[in-house]
Design an enzyme around this catalytic site. Structure first.
Site, PDB file in Angstrom:
ATOM      1  N   GLU A  90       4.403  -5.934   4.308  1.00 45.15           N
ATOM      2  CA  GLU A  90       4.121  -5.220   5.729  1.00 45.15           C
ATOM      3  C   GLU A  90       5.318  -5.636   6.544  1.00 45.15           C
ATOM      4  OE1 GLU A  90       1.827  -3.378   6.884  1.00 45.15           O
ATOM      5  OE2 GLU A  90       0.270  -3.654   5.404  1.00 45.15           O
TER       6      GLU A  90
ATOM      7  N   ASP B  14       6.538   1.501   7.125  1.00 48.36           N
ATOM      8  CA  ASP B  14       5.019   0.841   6.773  1.00 48.36           C
ATOM      9  C   ASP B  14       4.356   1.822   5.842  1.00 48.36           C
ATOM     10  OD1 ASP B  14       2.570  -0.260   6.872  1.00 48.36           O
ATOM     11  OD2 ASP B  14       2.087   0.536   8.877  1.00 48.36           O
TER      12      ASP B  14
ATOM     13  N   GLU C 168      -5.216   0.834   2.606  1.00 50.87           N
ATOM     14  CA  GLU C 168      -5.015  -0.324   3.544  1.00 50.87           C
ATOM     15  C   GLU C 168      -5.033   0.231   4.978  1.00 50.87           C
ATOM     16  OE1 GLU C 168      -2.973  -3.321   6.312  1.00 50.87           O
ATOM     17  OE2 GLU C 168      -2.499  -0.929   5.958  1.00 50.87           O
ATOM     18  N   GLU C 169      -4.460   1.388   4.973  1.00 51.66           N
ATOM     19  CA  GLU C 169      -4.729   2.133   6.396  1.00 51.66           C
ATOM     20  C   GLU C 169      -6.111   2.501   6.879  1.00 51.66           C
ATOM     21  OE1 GLU C 169      -2.325   1.456   8.510  1.00 51.66           O
ATOM     22  OE2 GLU C 169      -0.341   1.614   7.379  1.00 51.66           O
TER      23      GLU C 169
ATOM     24  N   HIS D 185       3.608   3.751  12.603  1.00 50.84           N
ATOM     25  CA  HIS D 185       2.644   4.636  13.106  1.00 50.84           C
ATOM     26  C   HIS D 185       3.038   5.405  14.166  1.00 50.84           C
ATOM     27  CE1 HIS D 185      -1.077   1.894  11.358  1.00 50.84           C
ATOM     28  NE2 HIS D 185       0.037   1.977  10.555  1.00 50.84           N
TER      29      HIS D 185
ATOM     30  N   ASP E 131      -0.601   4.226   0.989  1.00 55.31           N
ATOM     31  CA  ASP E 131      -1.253   5.209   1.962  1.00 55.31           C
ATOM     32  C   ASP E 131      -0.488   5.161   3.117  1.00 55.31           C
ATOM     33  OD1 ASP E 131      -2.506   2.705   1.886  1.00 55.31           O
ATOM     34  OD2 ASP E 131      -4.043   3.597   3.207  1.00 55.31           O
TER      35      ASP E 131
ATOM     36  N   HIS F 128       0.703  -1.181   0.001  1.00 55.73           N
ATOM     37  CA  HIS F 128       0.058   0.083  -0.028  1.00 55.73           C
ATOM     38  C   HIS F 128       0.895   1.125   0.065  1.00 55.73           C
ATOM     39  CE1 HIS F 128       0.779   0.839   4.414  1.00 55.73           C
ATOM     40  NE2 HIS F 128       0.709  -0.631   4.491  1.00 55.73           N
TER      41      HIS F 128
END
EC number: 3.5.1.18
Length: 383
Positions: free
Chosen positions: A170, A107, A141-142, A356, A75, A73
């Site tokens: 991931e 990520d 995805e997020e 994150h 995003d 992903h």
């Protein structure tokens, strides 16, 4: 050191270019356009798929035979307070500790760069490779994940596309790159439970039904229930209440309703239907006036030792000298959608210690190792 530095490797150059695009979910910020240009130059047929507000693309190179797909992903999650960052989150700097800093470094823009560069090298070295190489990339995805990988997989399955193996980028590693790979994930089943009572005055409880008092024994039994034993690949299924709400805010009013949100993370030893029936039987046992709304986020999936897991493990061993540990721990990923095609799925990416968080970062040298691991896996499966 920045993205314009002549000393950057191809992997780090691309990783910095991707990080400098502020693709906060569901935005892509032209990350996919950059990736598609690189893949088109390597001989891939491209198929952009914009679904609602989400950018996705499918790319494929090769002919008949087994298909190895790289999935990921573009995003990223929001940055949080900018003043908490040591460097601006979209500047893509390599600090004096050798860390690539920026939102998405771990990520998962670092993985995306490693995938692209590994495939470019492999195609240059093996232009007539066996089978096919594919990419499935999303910007959802997020976020809710309704119009991303799930929707693309549905389209691919409807037209009979074959997907034998898939590496999801991931950040699977815990301390050292490649020390852990994810060869499966638990399922996620959520619910909103409503218990109805009768509102009344706290001084006249005989004229009311307190849903808090009524629900407490049932919730305690659900929390204490032994759902399954797990197995060699999965821990036992867990049940967690995440939200509990009732009351009017007044101290002299018995509420008329209680709502509870709960979630199962479940192994392959349990089924959705089985968990639902057991919950509902416990609620009935306690004589509750209840209503439940179920929400399935994903079924459990498992890739047992075989061609893909063996190739990934051998590549990690060859590049790093360490034995990887397959694991099914953690939350859900887009691998759950891809696995529905009967695909062997393994998640392999950099160290996840700062994902994150503010000051997200990854060792720049780890991305070089990851590129080589992806390359070696391609060689083992398709050379």
């Amino acid at each position: 050191m920045t993205a314009s530095s002549p000393s950057l490797s191809p992997t780090l150059e691309l990783a910095c270019e991707l990080i400098r695009r502020p693709s906060v979910t569901p935005l892509d910020a032209d990350c996919q356009a950059l990736m598609m240009r690189r893949l088109e130059a390597a001989g891939f047929a491209l198929e952009p798929m914009r679904i609602e507000e989400v950018d996705n693309f499918w790319a494929r190179r090769g002919g008949d035979g087994p298909v190895l797909c790289f999935a990921g992903h573009t995003d990223v999650v929001p940055t949080g307070p900018l003043q908490a960052w040591q460097h601006q989150p979209f500047d893509a700097l390599i600090d004096d500790q050798g860390m690539l800093c920026g939102r998405g470094a771990a990520d998962m823009k670092g993985s995306l760069a490693s995938m692209i560069v590994a495939v470019e090298r492999f195609v240059a070295d093996h232009p007539e490779h066996k089978g096919a190489i594919a990419f499935l990339i999303t910007s959802d995805e997020e976020g809710p994940a309704h119009h991303g990988t799930k929707a693309v997989v549905e389209r691919l399955a409807a037209r009979g596309e074959r997907l034998d193996w898939c590496i999801v980028g991931e950040p699977s590693s815990t301390s050292l790159v490649g020390d852990v790979v994810k060869n499966g994930r638990r399922g996620s089943l959520g619910a909103k439970l409503t218990i109805r009572g009768v509102q009344g005055h706290v001084a006249y409880p005989h004229l009311a039904k307190n849903p808090i008092h009524l629900a407490a024994p049932a919730l305690a039994e659900l929390a204490a229930e032994h759902w399954d034993d797990g197995n060699a690949f999965f821990p036992p299924t867990s049940f967690q209440v995440s939200n509990l709400n009732s009351g009017t805010g007044a101290t002299n009013v018995i509420p008329g309703e209680l709502t509870a949100l709960f979630n199962f993370r479940f192994s392959t030893e349990s089924t959705v239907e089985g968990l639902q029936k057991r919950v509902e039987a416990i609620l009935d046992k306690h004589g509750l006036d209840w209503h439940v709304e179920w929400a399935l986020s994903g079924l459990p999936f498992l890739t047992e030792p075989g061609e893909l897991l063996d190739a990934v493990a051998a590549s990690i061993r060859a590049v790093t000298g360490r034995e990887t540990q397959p694991s099914t721990s953690g939350g859900t990923s887009d691998g759950r959608f891809i696995a529905t095609m009967g695909t062997q799925v393994v998640e392999l990416g950099p160290v996840n210690a700062t994902i994150h968080q503010v000051n997200e970062r990854v060792l720049a040298s780890d991305l070089e190792l990851l590129t080589e691991i992806y390359y070696q896996t391609l060689v083992r499966l398709l050379a």
